[in-house]
Design an enzyme around this catalytic site. Structure first.
Site, PDB file in Angstrom:
ATOM      1  N   CYS A  72       3.167  -3.179   4.020  1.00 30.85           N
ATOM      2  CA  CYS A  72       2.270  -2.085   4.392  1.00 30.85           C
ATOM      3  C   CYS A  72       2.898  -1.409   5.615  1.00 30.85           C
ATOM      4  O   CYS A  72       4.096  -1.577   5.855  1.00 30.85           O
ATOM      5  CB  CYS A  72       0.828  -2.551   4.611  1.00 30.85           C
ATOM      6  SG  CYS A  72       0.530  -3.595   6.050  1.00 30.85           S
ATOM      7  N   GLY A  73       2.134  -0.641   6.367  1.00 31.78           N
ATOM      8  CA  GLY A  73       2.734   0.051   7.499  1.00 31.78           C
ATOM      9  C   GLY A  73       3.284  -0.915   8.528  1.00 31.78           C
ATOM     10  O   GLY A  73       4.389  -0.748   9.046  1.00 31.78           O
ATOM     11  N   THR A  74       2.504  -1.945   8.830  1.00 28.76           N
ATOM     12  CA  THR A  74       2.909  -2.939   9.831  1.00 28.76           C
ATOM     13  C   THR A  74       3.183  -4.323   9.242  1.00 28.76           C
ATOM     14  O   THR A  74       3.733  -5.184   9.936  1.00 28.76           O
ATOM     15  CB  THR A  74       1.782  -3.123  10.865  1.00 28.76           C
ATOM     16  OG1 THR A  74       0.618  -3.577  10.153  1.00 28.76           O
ATOM     17  CG2 THR A  74       1.468  -1.833  11.598  1.00 28.76           C
ATOM     18  N   GLY A  75       2.718  -4.572   8.040  1.00 29.35           N
ATOM     19  CA  GLY A  75       2.738  -5.916   7.448  1.00 29.35           C
ATOM     20  C   GLY A  75       1.519  -6.726   7.825  1.00 29.35           C
ATOM     21  O   GLY A  75       1.243  -7.765   7.215  1.00 29.35           O
ATOM     22  N   ILE A  76       0.775  -6.260   8.813  1.00 29.93           N
ATOM     23  CA  ILE A  76      -0.305  -7.077   9.374  1.00 29.93           C
ATOM     24  C   ILE A  76      -1.544  -7.097   8.469  1.00 29.93           C
ATOM     25  O   ILE A  76      -2.042  -8.162   8.093  1.00 29.93           O
ATOM     26  CB  ILE A  76      -0.677  -6.577  10.787  1.00 29.93           C
ATOM     27  CG1 ILE A  76       0.508  -6.760  11.745  1.00 29.93           C
ATOM     28  CG2 ILE A  76      -1.897  -7.319  11.322  1.00 29.93           C
ATOM     29  CD1 ILE A  76       0.341  -6.060  13.093  1.00 29.93           C
ATOM     30  N   GLY A  77      -2.029  -5.923   8.127  1.00 32.04           N
ATOM     31  CA  GLY A  77      -3.270  -5.871   7.345  1.00 32.04           C
ATOM     32  C   GLY A  77      -3.133  -6.522   5.989  1.00 32.04           C
ATOM     33  O   GLY A  77      -4.015  -7.281   5.556  1.00 32.04           O
ATOM     34  N   ARG A 101       8.294 -33.242  10.623  1.00 30.14           N
ATOM     35  CA  ARG A 101       7.128 -33.085  11.481  1.00 30.14           C
ATOM     36  C   ARG A 101       6.293 -31.862  11.116  1.00 30.14           C
ATOM     37  O   ARG A 101       5.121 -31.768  11.493  1.00 30.14           O
ATOM     38  CB  ARG A 101       7.564 -32.970  12.949  1.00 30.14           C
ATOM     39  CG  ARG A 101       8.270 -31.688  13.314  1.00 30.14           C
ATOM     40  CD  ARG A 101       8.805 -31.703  14.746  1.00 30.14           C
ATOM     41  NE  ARG A 101       9.290 -30.409  15.186  1.00 30.14           N
ATOM     42  CZ  ARG A 101      10.491 -29.918  14.898  1.00 30.14           C
ATOM     43  NH1 ARG A 101      11.331 -30.614  14.149  1.00 30.14           N
ATOM     44  NH2 ARG A 101      10.852 -28.728  15.352  1.00 30.14           N
ATOM     45  N   HIS A 102       6.920 -30.933  10.364  1.00 31.27           N
ATOM     46  CA  HIS A 102       6.189 -29.715   9.987  1.00 31.27           C
ATOM     47  C   HIS A 102       5.256 -29.938   8.802  1.00 31.27           C
ATOM     48  O   HIS A 102       4.299 -29.186   8.624  1.00 31.27           O
ATOM     49  CB  HIS A 102       7.170 -28.595   9.657  1.00 31.27           C
ATOM     50  CG  HIS A 102       8.137 -28.300  10.763  1.00 31.27           C
ATOM     51  ND1 HIS A 102       7.735 -27.810  11.986  1.00 31.27           N
ATOM     52  CD2 HIS A 102       9.474 -28.474  10.840  1.00 31.27           C
ATOM     53  CE1 HIS A 102       8.790 -27.671  12.770  1.00 31.27           C
ATOM     54  NE2 HIS A 102       9.859 -28.077  12.104  1.00 31.27           N
ATOM     55  N   ASP A 110       0.866  -1.176   0.000  1.00 32.17           N
ATOM     56  CA  ASP A 110       0.000   0.000   0.000  1.00 32.17           C
ATOM     57  C   ASP A 110       0.912   1.238   0.000  1.00 32.17           C
ATOM     58  O   ASP A 110       2.135   1.132  -0.183  1.00 32.17           O
ATOM     59  CB  ASP A 110      -1.002  -0.035   1.165  1.00 32.17           C
ATOM     60  CG  ASP A 110      -0.341   0.178   2.530  1.00 32.17           C
ATOM     61  OD1 ASP A 110       0.907   0.254   2.622  1.00 32.17           O
ATOM     62  OD2 ASP A 110      -1.091   0.266   3.524  1.00 32.17           O
ATOM     63  N   HIS A 111       0.310   2.403   0.222  1.00 31.48           N
ATOM     64  CA  HIS A 111       1.080   3.653   0.194  1.00 31.48           C
ATOM     65  C   HIS A 111       2.171   3.671   1.269  1.00 31.48           C
ATOM     66  O   HIS A 111       3.277   4.151   1.025  1.00 31.48           O
ATOM     67  CB  HIS A 111       0.145   4.848   0.382  1.00 31.48           C
ATOM     68  CG  HIS A 111      -0.700   4.754   1.613  1.00 31.48           C
ATOM     69  ND1 HIS A 111      -1.753   3.861   1.712  1.00 31.48           N
ATOM     70  CD2 HIS A 111      -0.628   5.384   2.807  1.00 31.48           C
ATOM     71  CE1 HIS A 111      -2.297   3.983   2.913  1.00 31.48           C
ATOM     72  NE2 HIS A 111      -1.633   4.889   3.602  1.00 31.48           N
ATOM     73  N   HIS A 127       9.625 -23.848   9.261  1.00 37.17           N
ATOM     74  CA  HIS A 127       8.520 -24.520   9.954  1.00 37.17           C
ATOM     75  C   HIS A 127       7.175 -24.378   9.242  1.00 37.17           C
ATOM     76  O   HIS A 127       6.344 -25.279   9.333  1.00 37.17           O
ATOM     77  CB  HIS A 127       8.372 -23.969  11.373  1.00 37.17           C
ATOM     78  CG  HIS A 127       9.487 -24.373  12.293  1.00 37.17           C
ATOM     79  ND1 HIS A 127       9.378 -24.344  13.664  1.00 37.17           N
ATOM     80  CD2 HIS A 127      10.742 -24.832  12.031  1.00 37.17           C
ATOM     81  CE1 HIS A 127      10.506 -24.758  14.220  1.00 37.17           C
ATOM     82  NE2 HIS A 127      11.353 -25.047  13.248  1.00 37.17           N
TER      83      HIS A 127
END
Ligand code: RB5
Length: 146
Positions: free
Chosen positions: A68-73, A135-136, A11-12, A101
């Site tokens: 993005c600003g946080t990577g979260i959204g 195992r992963h 994003d911006h 993992h």
């Protein structure tokens, strides 16, 4: 590291870091699918997370990088597509473990949280680290069934 096709979107808030990482990837010989945004004009991160997710789903790119600003959204948006395993990473360790993992195929960065050097480290580790399997593997397979 062999050359790959890598989709990238932001994003911006992530635009400047996206451009930096795009140049880094091009310099390393990768093919880039740039899905925008194209400036720092305000946009909505779900549009760009979804665009990148579709590119992964449709096989246009093997890996994806989101900013993005946080990577979260933007990671939340991408993860609504079942083919995507997007991990928000903050440093080389989280980038490494997301690959070893979780077999993450998309890395999301927060441009307001990490600087360019840390972002470069994350990118390099994300692209170079193999999935451990073992195992992963059944756990990652369960993600597709969620
Ligand atoms: C944009 O201001 C900001 O909310 C966005 O870049 C992102 O951080 C959302 O998760």
């Amino acid at each position: 590291m062999s050359a790959q096709t890598i989709a990238i979107a932001s994003d911006h808030a992530g635009f400047d870091l996206k451009e930096l990482l795009k140049n880094e990837l091009q310099g390393a010989g990768h093919t880039i699918v740039d899905l925008g945004t194209a400036s720092t004009t305000s946009v909505d991160y779900p549009d760009f997370g979804k665009a990148l997710a579709r590119a992964i789903r449709d096989g246009q790119a093997e890996r994806g990088v989101l900013v993005c600003g946080t990577g979260i959204g933007i990671a939340m948006a991408a993860n609504r597509e079942p083919a995507v395993r997007a991990a928000v990473v903050h440093d080389a360790t989280s980038a490494r473990l997301a690959r070893q993992h979780n077999d993450a195929n998309v890395m999301a960065l927060g441009a307001r949280l990490v600087g360019p050097e840390v972002a470069r480290d994350c990118l390099r580790v994300f692209l170079e680290t193999p999935f451990e399997g073992g195992r992963h593997a059944p756990r990652v397979a369960k993600l597709s069934a969620c």
